[in-house]
Design an enzyme around this catalytic site. Sequence first.
Site: not given
Length: 337
Positions: A234, A191, A322, A146, A313, A43, A15-16, A271
Amino acid sequence: MAQNTYSICVVGSGSFDLFLLVNHFPVEGETLQANDSFIKNGGKGANQAVAAAKLGAKTIFAGQFGQDKYGDGLVEEMSQSGVDMSKVRRLANVQTGQAIITLNKKGENSIIIVGGANTHYDHLNVLPQEFKDAIQSSRIILLQKEIPLEISKLAAIYAKQHNKLVMLDCGGRDEDIPEELLQNIDFISPNQSELKRVMNINSSDHGEITIDEIRQQLLSKYPNLTVVLKEGSKGSAVITKTDYLHVDSASLIKPDILNTYKIVDTTGAGDCFTAAFCVEFDKLFPQNGVQYEDALEKYKKCLLFANCSAFVCITVMGAMPSMPKLESVQQLLSKVQ
Ligand code: RIB
């Protein structure tokens, strides 16, 4: 079996990202003035492919972009980062996916995605040939949420038919994961809130999910699954039917480290974490199906590498830009080990 050309194949989105820097997130009905804005590549799939390549893994990407300047920009930056982009499909008359990311002063974000080419598949029951080619030539297949989950499911089934390892990163659209996809993956990386979704637990009336709950409600049904849990500041953990290993991030959030590394933007950290875990796993567990005696020690190294990669990152603005180089992560590792 034919030798794999690539360690990692990412089947996913590109994606942008339009970043809007705000003092706080808007509430319903509020008109808010952003302090600044910028556009970067992103993305979840594309970020993970770039992270894997920059961390040293031979990586190929399979996904769909539009035939527009944003698609061109993604191909350019990803190729320059070392990702093989030969299996990307460029769709006519469909725009490249987008993400509108509001970023507050603490570096926290809130994201709205526009599917565009990422979700534009004429047939949800057919895996594109380009994706099959990319999967066939790779060892670990990395998926996210996605692109349509039907396509991810087909990719996972095809991958398992060809003896590949499959990792599903649970980041992306908040939707149920089809059972057939869960049956065809080896690793899942959520997560806490994504884990609740996977386990059909209502987040509002349930605290943190425990190891016992993961074992009783998830691993009893999918006994070969390894959960790679992202726990933010954590740390992270690996949970299997029999083993549990947690690596905390305490060593990263010490004052001397925080003086050198300033946290500016958490976008893309998840990511980066998942891609880094796969890169280190590929190095430390070179053979599929082997019971490594020092598996826990190796998993510990994978988690530490992934925690440190995600930490580097978040010290840089943007998602794709990043994703850290191997040397930056090694430098941080040398300070915390
Ligand atoms: O995980 C970060 C990514 O999520 C961003 O790059 C944005 O594209 C969104 O999809």
